[in-house]
Write an enzyme that holds these catalytic residues in place. Structure first.
Site, mmCIF file in Angstrom:
data_model
loop_
_atom_site.group_PDB
_atom_site.id
_atom_site.type_symbol
_atom_site.label_atom_id
_atom_site.label_comp_id
_atom_site.label_asym_id
_atom_site.label_seq_id
_atom_site.Cartn_x
_atom_site.Cartn_y
_atom_site.Cartn_z
ATOM 1 N N ARG A 38 30.502 29.383 -34.782
ATOM 2 C CA ARG A 38 30.888 28.807 -36.068
ATOM 3 C C ARG A 38 30.301 27.410 -36.276
ATOM 4 O O ARG A 38 30.444 26.840 -37.338
ATOM 5 C CB ARG A 38 32.419 28.766 -36.155
ATOM 6 C CG ARG A 38 33.043 30.145 -36.011
ATOM 7 C CD ARG A 38 34.547 30.107 -35.903
ATOM 8 N NE ARG A 38 35.166 29.657 -37.141
ATOM 9 C CZ ARG A 38 36.358 30.064 -37.571
ATOM 10 N NH1 ARG A 38 37.044 30.945 -36.874
ATOM 11 N NH2 ARG A 38 36.868 29.598 -38.679
ATOM 12 N N LYS A 88 58.277 29.617 -33.928
ATOM 13 C CA LYS A 88 57.523 30.475 -33.022
ATOM 14 C C LYS A 88 58.441 30.899 -31.877
ATOM 15 O O LYS A 88 59.106 30.069 -31.267
ATOM 16 C CB LYS A 88 56.299 29.731 -32.492
ATOM 17 C CG LYS A 88 55.296 30.612 -31.775
ATOM 18 C CD LYS A 88 53.999 29.872 -31.496
ATOM 19 C CE LYS A 88 52.974 30.785 -30.834
ATOM 20 N NZ LYS A 88 51.676 30.114 -30.601
ATOM 21 N N GLU A 141 35.445 23.635 -35.368
ATOM 22 C CA GLU A 141 34.308 23.673 -34.442
ATOM 23 C C GLU A 141 33.103 22.898 -34.959
ATOM 24 O O GLU A 141 32.418 22.220 -34.180
ATOM 25 C CB GLU A 141 33.916 25.132 -34.162
ATOM 26 C CG GLU A 141 34.957 25.946 -33.432
ATOM 27 C CD GLU A 141 35.977 26.604 -34.352
ATOM 28 O OE1 GLU A 141 36.852 27.334 -33.849
ATOM 29 O OE2 GLU A 141 35.904 26.385 -35.582
#
Length: 628
Positions: A401, A283, A373
């Site tokens: 969610r 990254k 979640e």
């Protein structure tokens, strides 16, 4: 913003992947360098998601080079990593407008390009959608390939594994690419992360495959396979995905163009079936500050490209550093100092939810459950049953969610769980997938729950403490992204906090004829309007239960009522007021002001509120047009 594309001679030739595929493989190396530099120059001048895209430059170019997009399906999970994809699919001249009002969508969007197969914004949807597309492609019998690119953070979500489990059973022609950079927005957590870290350590950084034709005939990595046979006692542990029905290939260096092209070409031409390619990337690749601090460089404002560290990213946000998220972060640290039963839970949103300091000070009371979640909510249920005090810090759109878990595992059982719902209302630049438009509506209809909407910083502190103290069921404190109103002095010592009376609103200003019932952080704008109209202004505080006594009072003394909220009007707080009035046969006219029945695009928070008529001028005009 105009760019001199003569600085990028190879990139200038590439208006779309068709032209990309005309380049030689040697030119692809030059293209990678130019594309990375173009991203650095453009995002530094315009702002946007930054580090993720720098890590996928080679992978993006290789995929579009080997696969016949858009005929072949290429699906990006979430989309932080998809800026290079946007650039080489005809949008490089507009990349400066990304995340801005009227500009490019912050994530892949089907309305924007035929190369954006799936509109995305939340994680872990790519494999499920890709499986559906792969099944359809097989029925068409046109030789279409389907490729899903998912990050090692996104793959921790249950939905991703549900799709992998299904795909491994029905065995479609599907390629899943795991873009493994050890990061989501924060560092990744969990056993799966430990697994991928093990197999991608430098001594394992070579090719392993469950398909012998690939591993031996194509890549001649016999020494590496011999090393594995000699040194890895449980070789099956390196093939988790093969046990789920996939041919596992990797890990592969995601910044080595030659290796990527060779691997992808052979996967494309190999036997049909589900394949899993493990690609290692970095990254922020190509920009040292982002490589060294990928969390701070995940998404950035405009910056000087010569900046050598991340310090400016903190300084640039000090205009008002008191956000609702930071208020929550300070509060939970203070409470945890005196209560070891406090447990803070977040689904991979430590920094965004303001829990960084808490995670450092109280690591045994802090749990990042990764992008999960549903698990976060039911995990909190178990803690509550055991006598602990779980606090779930979660974004409005992410809580969607876990809706069944809120009902089934929390509310029905009247468990004392505090939900701190961040990003309620207008979020801004991340667009329609992230606007917190629906939480008041989808939570208000659940029995046994209380919902509070703070209008300023002090009210947020009081409501957090109220939810923490509430023992008869779940509670919600819901607030928007961004600076908090500091008109009331913040309470420095948590010991001075006390619960506010349930369902009790506060009259902020007495007026005549019109009463404005405000729910949440638009109170300051509402106050300006109340002054102009000589209207009464009420801070309702509670969406559920409503202050019925106060509503009866304002109905008795006013001709018109106006409700104001940062939520869709349908089913929201104003609808609750309407229902109460109708049930009790009050005939007072009511104007509900909130979000329209449509998805809200990206733009700054102030721009969107103005467009929706939710700034002081817009609220005033709506009331005048309606009442007169």
């Amino acid at each position: 913003m105009n760019f001199n594309f003569s600085k990028y001679p190879v990139l200038d030739l590439v208006q779309n992947p068709i032209e990309l595929r005309k380049l030689s493989e040697d030119d692809l190396i030059k293209l990678c360098d130019e594309l990375r530099q173009f991203l650095l120059n453009s995002i530094s001048k315009s702002s946007g998601h930054f580090a993720s895209g720098l890590g996928t430059v080679e992978l993006t170019i290789a995929l579009h080079y080997i696969y016949n997009t858009p005929f072949d399906y290429l699906i990006w999970d979430i989309g932080h990593q998809a800026y290079p994809h946007k650039v080489i699919t005809g949008r490089k001249e507009r990349i400066y407008s990304i995340r801005k009002k009227g500009g490019l969508h912050p994530f892949p969007c089907r309305d924007e390009s035929e190369y954006d197969v799936l509109s995305v914004g939340h994680s872990s949807t790519s494999i499920s959608a890709g499986l559906g597309l792969a099944i359809a492609a097989e029925r068409e019998n046109l030789g279409r390939h389907t490729v899903c690119v998912i990050g090692d953070g996104a793959i921790t979500a249950g939905m991703a594994f549900e799709a992998i489990n299904h795909a491994g059973y029905i065995k479609p022609n599907l390629l899943i690419i795991l873009n493994d950079n050890k990061m989501s927005i924060s560092e990744n957590v969990g056993a799966l992360n430990a697994y991928s870290t093990c197999i991608s350590k430098p001594k394992y950084f070579s090719l392993k495959s469950d398909n012998k034709d690939i591993s031996v005939n194509y890549f001649y990595r016999k020494k590496f396979i011999k090393y594995l046979n000699k040194n890895v006692k449980n070789k099956k542990s390196l093939s988790l995905f093969s046990q789920l029905g996939f041919s596992y290939i990797g890990p592969v260096n995601g910044h080595n163009m030659g290796e990527l092209l060779l691997v992808l070409k052979n996967i494309r031409n190999m036997r049909k079936g589900p394949n899993f390619l493990h690609v290692i990337t970095k990254k922020g690749c190509g920009y040292k500050p982002a490589e060294n601090d990928p969390i701070k460089w995940h998404a950035v404002p405009k910056f000087n490209l010569d900046q050598k560290d991340s310090s400016y990213l903190i300084d640039s946000k000090k205009i008002n550093n008191t956000t609702y998220s930071s208020i929550f972060g300070d509060w939970i640290c203070q409470v945890a100092a005196n209560d070891k039963k406090i447990i803070g839970i977040t689904p991979a949103m430590r920094e965004g939810s303001g829990m960084s300091e808490f995670s450092k000070k109280y690591p045994k009371q802090y749990f990042d459950v990764a992008i999960a979640e549903q698990h976060a909510v039911t995990f909190a249920a178990g803690l509550a049953i055991a006598g602990y005090k779980p606090i779930v810090a979660i974004y409005s759109t992410f809580l969607q969610r876990a809706y069944d878990q809120v009902i089934h595992d929390i509310a029905i059982q009247k468990l004392s769980v505090l939900f701190v719902v961040d990003r309620g209302g207008i979020v801004g630049e991340d667009g329609q997938t992230h606007q917190g438009a629906f939480d008041l509506s989808y939570l208000r209809c659940i029995p046994n729950i209380i919902i509070m909407t703070p209008s300023n910083a002090k009210e947020c502190q009081l409501m957090l403490y109220t939810g923490y103290s509430y023992q008869d069921g779940p509670s919600v404190v819901r607030y928007p992204k961004g600076p908090a109103d500091l008109s009331d002095e913040i309470i420095d010592d948590v010991k001075s906090l006390s619960p506010i009376p349930l369902s009790k609103g506060v009259i902020k200003r007495e007026g005549r004829c019109i009463a404005i019932l405000n729910f949440g952080a638009l109170l300051k704008s509402a106050y300006d309007v109340a002054l102009k109209l000589n209207a009464t202004l009420v801070d309702m505080r509670f969406v559920k239960p409503l202050d019925k006594k106060l509503i009866r009072y304002v109905v008795k003394h006013h001709k018109f009522l106006v409700t104001l909220e940062e939520n869709v009007i349908l089913g929201g707080a104003g609808s609750g007021v309407n229902e109460y009035l109708m049930r009790n046969k009050f005939l007072t006219p009511v104007l509900n002001i909130g979000f329209p029945d449509s998805f809200i695009p990206q733009g700054s928070r102030l721009e969107i509120l103005a467009d929706l008529g939710l700034d002081s001028i817009g609220i005033y005009n709506k009331i005048i047009d309606w009442a007169c």
